[in-house]
Design a protein around this motif. Sequence first.
Motif, mmCIF file in Angstrom:
data_model
loop_
_atom_site.group_PDB
_atom_site.id
_atom_site.type_symbol
_atom_site.label_atom_id
_atom_site.label_comp_id
_atom_site.label_asym_id
_atom_site.label_seq_id
_atom_site.Cartn_x
_atom_site.Cartn_y
_atom_site.Cartn_z
ATOM 1 N N TYR A 7 0.873 -1.170 0.000
ATOM 2 C CA TYR A 7 0.000 0.000 0.000
ATOM 3 C C TYR A 7 0.909 1.218 0.000
ATOM 4 C CZ TYR A 7 -2.698 3.824 2.084
ATOM 5 O OH TYR A 7 -3.268 5.040 2.360
ATOM 6 N N PHE A 8 0.573 2.202 -0.809
ATOM 7 C CA PHE A 8 1.378 3.428 -0.858
ATOM 8 C C PHE A 8 0.474 4.634 -0.674
ATOM 9 C CE2 PHE A 8 2.889 6.990 -3.559
ATOM 10 C CZ PHE A 8 3.946 7.375 -2.751
ATOM 11 N N ASP A 9 0.821 5.459 0.300
ATOM 12 C CA ASP A 9 0.033 6.657 0.615
ATOM 13 C C ASP A 9 0.753 7.880 0.041
ATOM 14 O OD1 ASP A 9 -1.229 8.843 1.692
ATOM 15 O OD2 ASP A 9 -1.478 7.941 3.688
ATOM 16 N N SER A 10 0.254 8.353 -1.097
ATOM 17 C CA SER A 10 0.974 9.468 -1.747
ATOM 18 C C SER A 10 0.720 10.784 -1.031
ATOM 19 C CB SER A 10 0.596 9.561 -3.228
ATOM 20 O OG SER A 10 -0.569 10.316 -3.403
ATOM 21 N N SER A 11 -0.242 10.828 -0.109
ATOM 22 C CA SER A 11 -0.455 12.076 0.641
ATOM 23 C C SER A 11 0.565 12.196 1.790
ATOM 24 C CB SER A 11 -1.882 12.135 1.193
ATOM 25 O OG SER A 11 -2.068 11.161 2.195
ATOM 26 N N ALA A 167 -5.328 1.618 -8.043
ATOM 27 C CA ALA A 167 -4.094 0.873 -8.288
ATOM 28 C C ALA A 167 -3.147 1.641 -9.189
ATOM 29 C CB ALA A 167 -4.414 -0.491 -8.892
ATOM 30 N N ALA A 168 -3.494 2.897 -9.524
ATOM 31 C CA ALA A 168 -2.596 3.674 -10.374
ATOM 32 C C ALA A 168 -2.888 5.161 -10.243
ATOM 33 C CB ALA A 168 -2.746 3.251 -11.835
ATOM 34 N N ILE A 169 -1.814 5.950 -10.162
ATOM 35 C CA ILE A 169 -1.899 7.392 -10.388
ATOM 36 C C ILE A 169 -0.772 7.726 -11.358
ATOM 37 C CG2 ILE A 169 -2.969 8.037 -8.175
ATOM 38 C CD1 ILE A 169 -0.221 8.641 -7.053
ATOM 39 N N SER A 174 -2.273 2.493 -16.844
ATOM 40 C CA SER A 174 -3.546 1.907 -16.417
ATOM 41 C C SER A 174 -3.317 0.496 -15.887
ATOM 42 C CB SER A 174 -4.510 1.871 -17.604
ATOM 43 O OG SER A 174 -5.460 0.851 -17.404
ATOM 44 N N PRO A 175 -3.963 0.133 -14.777
ATOM 45 C CA PRO A 175 -3.731 -1.184 -14.189
ATOM 46 C C PRO A 175 -4.332 -2.338 -14.996
ATOM 47 C CG PRO A 175 -5.377 0.005 -12.923
ATOM 48 C CD PRO A 175 -4.881 0.954 -13.964
ATOM 49 N N ILE A 184 -3.323 2.271 -3.556
ATOM 50 C CA ILE A 184 -2.736 3.606 -3.495
ATOM 51 C C ILE A 184 -3.731 4.593 -2.920
ATOM 52 C CG2 ILE A 184 -1.879 5.532 -4.903
ATOM 53 C CD1 ILE A 184 -0.722 3.515 -6.819
ATOM 54 N N LYS A 185 -3.234 5.436 -2.036
ATOM 55 C CA LYS A 185 -4.044 6.596 -1.648
ATOM 56 C C LYS A 185 -3.514 7.773 -2.445
ATOM 57 C CE LYS A 185 -5.554 9.608 2.035
ATOM 58 N NZ LYS A 185 -5.386 10.012 3.439
ATOM 59 N N ALA A 186 -4.374 8.330 -3.290
ATOM 60 C CA ALA A 186 -3.965 9.456 -4.121
ATOM 61 C C ALA A 186 -3.955 10.730 -3.285
ATOM 62 C CB ALA A 186 -4.917 9.603 -5.303
#
Lengths: 212, 285
Positions: A7-11, A167-169, A174-175, A184-186
């Motif tokens: 899990y990746f939190d981009s914020s 699953a993508a930003i 595109s996933p 992902i948290k955008a």
Amino acid sequence: MTQYGFYFDSSRCTGCKTCEMACKDYKDLSQTVAFRKVYDYEGGTWTAADDGSYTTDAYAYHVSLACNHCDMPACMGACPSGAIDKDQKTGIVRIHDDKCTASGACVEACPYNVPILDTEKGYAVKCDLCYDRVTNGQNPICVEACPLRALEFGEIEDLRAKYGDTAAIAPMPSPDETQPNIAIKACDAAKEPGDSTGSIANEMEVTGTPAA
Amino acid sequence: MNSGFDELSLAVFTTLAPGGVIAFICMALAMFKSPIGKQEEMKLNRYLAVPIAVALIGFIASATHLGTPANALHVFSGIGRSPLSNEVLSAVAFLFLAGSYWMMAFKERFPKALARIWIAAAIAAGVLFIAMTSLAYSVSTVPTWDTAFTPANLVFSALLAGPVLALFSIACANLDSRAMGIALVALAGIALTAGSITLFMHEATLSGIANNEITAAQLVPEYLATIWAHVAIGSAGIACAAASLKKTVSRRGVFALRLVACLLVFAAVFATRADFYFLHMTVGF
């Protein structure tokens, strides 16, 4: 089958690259090899108004990516020598160096820039989700290292239940193509895949080629 | 973008090997044309060595991009599943059948029926090899390769270079068949025309292919110029090959003209093959 993922939190991510360095240290990687990379995605402009004031829509955010241990791994499909497999118990995609011919087919096929031909070792290498650690009940080293707690490890179903299905930003593709196991948290600035307002600002660093 | 492929060695491979295979097939088919004299057939058999050697150099070039050739045997574990494995298997089959045929043909008593079956098997392996090679680039995450233009370009390139190489081999064998010469030059001419049209069509689609960072058209800005060079150099090669068919040309002249023709058509093919590899990009980074 259990499927592990990140899990990746981009914020939260500040782009400090501690994850990347911890991985390089733990995996003892050479100078030119990194299993986790932090993509700096930037765009927008400043506009001058007639009254001399300025407005801006400039933005910058970071995307920390390792292997996504996809459901449909393009690398595995491309490998002619069956050196890449997807572990039945964990869903982890691994390269077995005793079968790798270093043909580079996985490098060509992966849309996430993950496998790397290690010319010193003579085979392709990539993130194995710290297989030895996670099968011993530990977290991957990058997750442990993140000072912002922007990374998390677990069963992808649990992560998606907790954080959603994104699953993508941008700049990720595109996933749909490979069905990556990442949640992902955008952040507020994050753009959709296929976005054309920004670009990878550290292109040379992450892909080895100068920015276009 | 961090391409592991050594583009140039693969460009050499896909230029020489399919061309050599087509030249082999052209010469082999001439043997099925009855009646063929014993002397004629022997000469053809000997000089099959030329296309086989050209194909072999191509195969060797392809092996040089392997970082660990020691593990190469594992490639056969992917047969049926991996397009690259299928390509390697058909290449090995072609080399084995063509090479063993060539050696067997030295025997005084090589039953004609057996010889025909043997060479027919080599032809089939060659056709399979070209088909497999042309399909080896259908990787769904590489949008610039995963198109119908990829196999079309590869096949037309082989049909351009192969007949000219066959003409040269026939000159080496000192065989003079005008009808065959005309047929080979015509085939190469048609392949150049059709292949060039395909290349121009491919070029026109590139601006529509993009990932987050780049469009395919930006990857190889000189692609259009390369295609024009392909047309010009290829035409020059075919002109040389055609000139060698004139009755007034001396034997040495024929040999020289066809050698130059070969160099030109292979150069024309190589230019577009190299650009094909430079056009690599994924849907992602």
